[in-house]
Design an enzyme around this catalytic site. Sequence first.
Site, PDB file in Angstrom:
ATOM      1  N   TYR A  74      32.517  50.348  38.275  1.00 48.09           N
ATOM      2  CA  TYR A  74      33.103  50.996  38.034  1.00 48.09           C
ATOM      3  C   TYR A  74      31.436  52.706  37.637  1.00 48.09           C
ATOM      4  CZ  TYR A  74      37.341  49.776  39.167  1.00 48.09           C
ATOM      5  OH  TYR A  74      38.784  48.778  39.510  1.00 48.09           O
ATOM      6  N   MET A 120      45.941  42.689  43.852  1.00 49.52           N
ATOM      7  CA  MET A 120      47.144  44.252  42.236  1.00 49.52           C
ATOM      8  C   MET A 120      48.519  44.543  42.483  1.00 49.52           C
ATOM      9  SD  MET A 120      42.673  44.767  40.826  1.00 49.52           S
ATOM     10  CE  MET A 120      43.355  45.175  39.192  1.00 49.52           C
ATOM     11  N   LYS A 136      39.677  49.115  33.496  1.00 49.38           N
ATOM     12  CA  LYS A 136      38.627  48.773  34.134  1.00 49.38           C
ATOM     13  C   LYS A 136      37.424  49.239  33.457  1.00 49.38           C
ATOM     14  CE  LYS A 136      35.885  45.180  35.730  1.00 49.38           C
ATOM     15  NZ  LYS A 136      35.692  43.975  36.946  1.00 49.38           N
TER      16      LYS A 136
END
Length: 261
Positions: free
Chosen positions: A52, A88, A26
Amino acid sequence: MFRNLVEGVEAAGCPLQHVNYVSGTKWYGNHIGPIKTPSREDDPRAMPPNPYYNYEDYVISRVKEGAEWSWSSVRPNPVCGFSTGNAMNLTMTLAVYASICKELGLPLRFPGSKLAYNALLEVTDASLLADTMVWCSTEPVCANTSFNVSNGDVFRWSEVWPKIAAWFGLQTATPQRFSMAQFMAPLEGTWQAMQRKHGLKAIPYKDVATWAFGDWVFAQEEDWFSSVTRMRNTGFHGMCIDSYEMFEKQFLMLQRNKIIP
């Protein structure tokens, strides 16, 4: 939360030596759309917001301000491992999907398009990810930078999918794009009946698979992989895993632990 964790530990009088955190691809913007491949750690940032970037800006600023610790981050592609309740985890979603197909007498159809079926991608074994995090946290050469992490191979679903089907004793059929969140989520009753029939652990259906994550992974129609040269150049050489063999070992572990039939 990240800032509060770091500064909370410091405030408690526990001196830090190194801060390692997990981000992912990502960072390169693949949640927005297709990205260039291979992704490299020095690629430019994508359009924010992106948590992030906040993490990285924070640790960089703290080190510049004189923090007594160093930092590193790892950027894996889809993580696969033995766990439940993980939002995930591709292995669990694949295993439960295949198990339900077998129970219903259906072939194992790839739930994405033919383009996605033939795109190149990579995944990351959870155990390997843990090893890289320890390596980055203890090797001075890794201080204050980020590293892509993967099994080290790339594959196409068209190559691996028939092997996965065979492991479960299933036939394949032509890929047919459909929403797993729409069609698999209502099969909770089927899964509960399978748990009783096969003596499986009574783990709630919502905790054994994440259909929305499966939809996202199987919808990737363009190549999706990263360069791991930077990590290898530090002396870490564990990224040499055959991804199908990884799936096979993890399916067997789930079976032996009575998670799947």
